[in-house]
Design an enzyme around this catalytic site. Sequence first.
Site, PDB file in Angstrom:
ATOM      1  N   ARG A  50      60.444  23.929  82.182  1.00 10.68           N
ATOM      2  CA  ARG A  50      61.007  24.336  83.503  1.00 10.68           C
ATOM      3  C   ARG A  50      59.924  25.344  84.393  1.00 10.68           C
ATOM      4  O   ARG A  50      58.951  25.983  83.659  1.00 10.68           O
ATOM      5  CB  ARG A  50      62.282  25.226  83.053  1.00 10.68           C
ATOM      6  CG  ARG A  50      63.176  24.405  82.200  1.00 10.68           C
ATOM      7  CD  ARG A  50      64.090  25.510  81.669  1.00 10.68           C
ATOM      8  NE  ARG A  50      65.005  24.742  80.577  1.00 10.68           N
ATOM      9  CZ  ARG A  50      65.717  25.350  79.752  1.00 10.68           C
ATOM     10  NH1 ARG A  50      65.777  26.438  79.838  1.00 10.68           N
ATOM     11  NH2 ARG A  50      66.526  24.685  79.120  1.00 10.68           N
ATOM     12  N   ASP A  52      60.394  28.800  87.117  1.00 14.80           N
ATOM     13  CA  ASP A  52      61.382  29.447  87.545  1.00 14.80           C
ATOM     14  C   ASP A  52      61.457  29.542  89.014  1.00 14.80           C
ATOM     15  O   ASP A  52      60.497  28.740  89.717  1.00 14.80           O
ATOM     16  CB  ASP A  52      60.951  31.051  87.022  1.00 14.80           C
ATOM     17  CG  ASP A  52      61.318  31.265  85.740  1.00 14.80           C
ATOM     18  OD1 ASP A  52      62.148  30.621  85.111  1.00 14.80           O
ATOM     19  OD2 ASP A  52      60.432  31.791  85.160  1.00 14.80           O
ATOM     20  N   TYR A 110      48.359  27.353  83.766  1.00 16.30           N
ATOM     21  CA  TYR A 110      48.938  28.095  84.912  1.00 16.30           C
ATOM     22  C   TYR A 110      47.879  29.005  85.555  1.00 16.30           C
ATOM     23  O   TYR A 110      46.860  29.534  84.785  1.00 16.30           O
ATOM     24  CB  TYR A 110      50.058  29.130  84.282  1.00 16.30           C
ATOM     25  CG  TYR A 110      51.626  28.376  84.090  1.00 16.30           C
ATOM     26  CD1 TYR A 110      52.495  28.352  85.105  1.00 16.30           C
ATOM     27  CD2 TYR A 110      51.878  27.575  82.905  1.00 16.30           C
ATOM     28  CE1 TYR A 110      53.492  27.618  85.161  1.00 16.30           C
ATOM     29  CE2 TYR A 110      52.996  27.212  82.696  1.00 16.30           C
ATOM     30  CZ  TYR A 110      54.097  27.235  83.805  1.00 16.30           C
ATOM     31  OH  TYR A 110      55.168  26.730  83.593  1.00 16.30           O
ATOM     32  N   ARG A 196      53.868  35.454  83.730  1.00 14.15           N
ATOM     33  CA  ARG A 196      54.086  36.778  84.686  1.00 14.15           C
ATOM     34  C   ARG A 196      54.096  38.066  83.876  1.00 14.15           C
ATOM     35  O   ARG A 196      53.637  38.964  84.557  1.00 14.15           O
ATOM     36  CB  ARG A 196      55.521  36.311  85.434  1.00 14.15           C
ATOM     37  CG  ARG A 196      55.215  35.307  86.405  1.00 14.15           C
ATOM     38  CD  ARG A 196      56.579  34.905  86.654  1.00 14.15           C
ATOM     39  NE  ARG A 196      57.308  36.017  87.465  1.00 14.15           N
ATOM     40  CZ  ARG A 196      58.616  35.951  87.655  1.00 14.15           C
ATOM     41  NH1 ARG A 196      59.334  34.675  87.579  1.00 14.15           N
ATOM     42  NH2 ARG A 196      59.149  37.123  88.422  1.00 14.15           N
TER      43      ARG A 196
END
Lengths: 243, 243
Positions: A50, A52, A110, A196
Amino acid sequence: MRYKITFSYDGSNFHGYQVQPGLRTIQNELEKAVSYLNRQEKTSVQSSGRTDGGVHAIEQVAHFDLNIEIPEYKIKLGLNSLLPQDIHIINVSKVPNDFHARFSTKKKEYIYKINIGEYNPMMRNYIYQYGKELDIEKMKKAIHFFEGTHDFTSFVSSEDKREDKIRTIYKTNIKKQKEIITIVFQADGFMKYQVRNMVGLLIEIGSGKRKIQDVEKIILKKNRNSSIKIAPAEGLYLRKVWY
Amino acid sequence: MRYKITFSYDGSNFHGYQVQPGLRTIQNELEKAVSYLNRQEKTSVQSSGRTDGGVHAIEQVAHFDLNIEIPEYKIKLGLNSLLPQDIHIINVSKVPNDFHARFSTKKKEYIYKINIGEYNPMMRNYIYQYGKELDIEKMKKAIHFFEGTHDFTSFVSSEDKREDKIRTIYKTNIKKQKEIITIVFQADGFMKYQVRNMVGLLIEIGSGKRKIQDVEKIILKKNRNSSIKIAPAEGLYLRKVWY
């Protein structure tokens, strides 16, 4: 017939990846389009993981099964004509039935983008508009402490219920081009809010609020009470998934 | 007290620059914010020129008069707190009363961005997603014929009612970085749809639909019946205005 798709999306107007009743999600849009191609039969689409709300993907991967065989280029054309403008299928390929977009992943990357210069209205959904100086040399030293195999509990959302919070970060990098800082993480996997929160800590180090050694200290604490200010979603991109 | 502002905006969600009753325009938003600072007195904001719906600005310039003197940095902070997220004031400076954002311009630069690679959902409002190969060498040869002083009637919207359609293009440039082509025009001024029509013709040359010599031929025709396919608004940016 199992197919693997590589696709990109602009996460700005989605409530994240996963199906949620009544909300616009990427999985919802994909399953609608794929089900239509699959002779209107409800078909599930499994992604590598997933993302966000507000988080983007440059090359996300998913798989699905069709009852009929359709040439790969026709699936690409068909899905792109059915999907909204903020999702785009880059590649479709037939894969063996034991391929699984989530369980077969070997590595993921990422990237996180920070604008330390003047606010840019064109980029407001595509970069964290930090707008102040950051000490990139300190951040470069600090990021190395994330590399290797660690228990990342301190950086994971309490919503993430997986037992095993041990992950291996293979590679990190920080680049600066003009006033844009790009932070790169490659790992065997990431958990909810992990990137994050790691970026949030790096920003606190770059701004002088925390010390370089705090990375190691916070990793060793193994709890989510370290009060790191999480970096906003709009700077984050899933760049690539390896199998 | 006359003030000059330099500002950027994302044109995606605006019906262009100029005030239009009932529609969201950049001038509307600026005048609301400036009037609020000017003790709620309706204040007009004059820009260097209009931009159409969907067209962006990296450094647009405007001026307005305040009844009261406010420090420049406070005007910047105040306007940015009042303005929506898709407009941003970069700089404010006091100027003599004979400065006029439109009539004092010496030179303007527009850039146009084309993506010849895979469709990018993150950039769908910020680049023309052409998605096919273009012969950049042909385009580089063709663009030189726009340089110099010409009557640009063939490239101007019939809505542009100005008598004088003679303009001087000082400089042009075409760059390619990976799969993104950037076309640059510097001139003493531009008319409605002029850049988008010039780019439209260059694309037709790059794709082989027209010949390099057609630039000169179409300029000399001096009429808008040349059936050039206008390039879409989302690739166009007002980059800079010189005084």
